[in-house]
Design an enzyme around this catalytic site. Structure first.
Site, short mmCIF file in Angstrom:
data_model
loop_
_atom_site.label_atom_id
_atom_site.label_comp_id
_atom_site.label_asym_id
_atom_site.label_seq_id
_atom_site.Cartn_x
_atom_site.Cartn_y
_atom_site.Cartn_z
N GLN A 21 0.85 -1.19 0.00
CA GLN A 21 0.00 0.00 0.00
C GLN A 21 0.88 1.23 0.00
O GLN A 21 1.83 1.32 0.78
CB GLN A 21 -0.90 -0.01 1.24
CG GLN A 21 -1.85 1.16 1.35
CD GLN A 21 -2.78 1.02 2.55
OE1 GLN A 21 -3.25 -0.06 2.86
NE2 GLN A 21 -3.05 2.13 3.22
N ASP A 22 0.58 2.19 -0.87
CA ASP A 22 1.25 3.48 -0.90
C ASP A 22 0.28 4.54 -0.43
O ASP A 22 -0.89 4.55 -0.83
CB ASP A 22 1.72 3.84 -2.31
CG ASP A 22 2.89 3.01 -2.78
OD1 ASP A 22 3.48 2.27 -1.97
OD2 ASP A 22 3.21 3.08 -3.99
N ASN A 23 0.75 5.45 0.42
CA ASN A 23 -0.06 6.55 0.93
C ASN A 23 0.63 7.87 0.65
O ASN A 23 1.86 7.94 0.65
CB ASN A 23 -0.27 6.41 2.45
CG ASN A 23 -0.98 5.13 2.81
OD1 ASN A 23 -1.90 4.70 2.14
ND2 ASN A 23 -0.54 4.51 3.89
N ARG A 55 1.05 15.22 12.55
CA ARG A 55 0.25 13.99 12.40
C ARG A 55 0.93 12.88 13.19
O ARG A 55 2.10 12.60 13.00
CB ARG A 55 0.13 13.61 10.93
CG ARG A 55 -0.61 14.65 10.09
CD ARG A 55 -0.78 14.17 8.65
NE ARG A 55 -1.33 15.18 7.80
CZ ARG A 55 -2.63 15.32 7.52
NH1 ARG A 55 -3.50 14.51 8.06
NH2 ARG A 55 -3.04 16.27 6.71
N HIS A 76 1.16 7.44 15.34
CA HIS A 76 0.25 6.36 14.98
C HIS A 76 0.98 5.03 14.81
O HIS A 76 2.15 5.01 14.45
CB HIS A 76 -0.44 6.68 13.64
CG HIS A 76 -1.16 7.98 13.64
ND1 HIS A 76 -1.18 8.81 12.55
CD2 HIS A 76 -1.91 8.60 14.59
CE1 HIS A 76 -1.91 9.89 12.82
NE2 HIS A 76 -2.35 9.79 14.07
N LYS A 125 6.94 0.93 7.48
CA LYS A 125 6.73 2.05 6.57
C LYS A 125 8.06 2.56 6.04
O LYS A 125 9.06 2.55 6.75
CB LYS A 125 6.03 3.21 7.29
CG LYS A 125 4.64 2.86 7.79
CD LYS A 125 4.04 4.01 8.58
CE LYS A 125 2.67 3.63 9.10
NZ LYS A 125 2.09 4.69 9.93
N HIS A 147 4.71 6.19 14.61
CA HIS A 147 5.28 7.13 13.65
C HIS A 147 4.45 8.41 13.62
O HIS A 147 3.23 8.38 13.77
CB HIS A 147 5.30 6.50 12.25
CG HIS A 147 5.72 7.46 11.19
ND1 HIS A 147 4.82 8.07 10.34
CD2 HIS A 147 6.94 7.94 10.88
CE1 HIS A 147 5.49 8.87 9.52
NE2 HIS A 147 6.77 8.81 9.84
N TYR A 169 4.50 7.52 1.58
CA TYR A 169 5.07 6.39 2.30
C TYR A 169 4.46 5.07 1.85
O TYR A 169 3.31 4.98 1.51
CB TYR A 169 4.99 6.57 3.81
CG TYR A 169 3.63 6.77 4.40
CD1 TYR A 169 2.94 5.71 5.01
CD2 TYR A 169 3.03 8.02 4.40
CE1 TYR A 169 1.70 5.90 5.58
CE2 TYR A 169 1.79 8.22 4.98
CZ TYR A 169 1.13 7.16 5.57
OH TYR A 169 -0.11 7.34 6.12
N ASP A 203 -6.00 13.17 17.02
CA ASP A 203 -4.63 13.09 17.53
C ASP A 203 -4.46 13.83 18.86
O ASP A 203 -3.61 13.48 19.67
CB ASP A 203 -3.63 13.62 16.51
CG ASP A 203 -3.42 12.67 15.34
OD1 ASP A 203 -3.96 11.54 15.37
OD2 ASP A 203 -2.70 13.04 14.39
#
Length: 183
Positions: free
Chosen positions: A47-49, A59, A62, A72, A119, A132, A170
């Protein structure tokens, strides 16, 4: 690519070889074979984000637990961030420790964060686009988090707290001691 081991076992700063001339540049951002040779890790990203944020956006921190834990590989396509990884592996000699590194489109560095880490990042430039790769799919039921200003971790975010832009989600994350166990 140059793989630099960080003080946190399993985390690597990766510096690509950049070939530039009057036309621009070329670089290899990931090679599974080279990655395995340099780290000993067998990673298959699924998976790419990508995210875009403004200056002061924080952010994180997590992570995902259990069978949905993720490794990641983080890089910045435009702008500059302070990237943070926190070791959540209870059997690790660096459990509860963190590292910070500046990643930018200018330095082209990447950070590999293995499973068992939280992260997060803070945007230092006017805007930043972060990309990522993950070796596991996102699973909402498996997510966990730690509040960015946890006193035990004592992360130096390089920004006045009043200038930080943090999501409601968050802003109410638990402390390190009360966070959901990663393993």
């Amino acid at each position: 690519m140059n793989f630099i081991a960080t003080p946190l076992k399993g985390c690597y700063c990766i510096e690509p070889k950049i070939f530039d001339d009057h036309r621009g540049y070329f670089m290899e951002s990931f090679n599974e074979k080279t990655f395995h040779e340099k780290t000993g890790e067998h990673i298959h990203f699924v998976q790419d984000n990508q995210s875009f944020s403004s200056k002061g956006v924080l952010r994180g921190l997590h992570y995902q637990v259990g069978e949905h834990a993720q490794s990641k590989l983080i890089r910045v396509l435009s702008g500059e961030i302070l990237d943070v990884a926190v070791d959540l592996r209870p059997d690790s000699e660096t459990y509860g420790q963190h590292l910070t590194i500046v990643l930018s489109s200018e330095n082209q560095k990447q950070l590999f964060v293995p499973k068992g880490f939280a992260h997060g990042f803070l945007v230092l430039s006017e805007t930043a686009t972060i990309f990522y790769k993950c070796d596991n799919f996102y699973n909402k039921e498996s997510e966990g988090g730690i509040i960015y200003n946890d006193p035990t971790l004592n992360i130096e975010w390089q920004f006045d707290e009043a200038e930080l832009i943090i999501s409601e989600k968050d802003a109410i994350l638990p402390t390190f001691e009360k966070a959901r166990s990663a393993w």
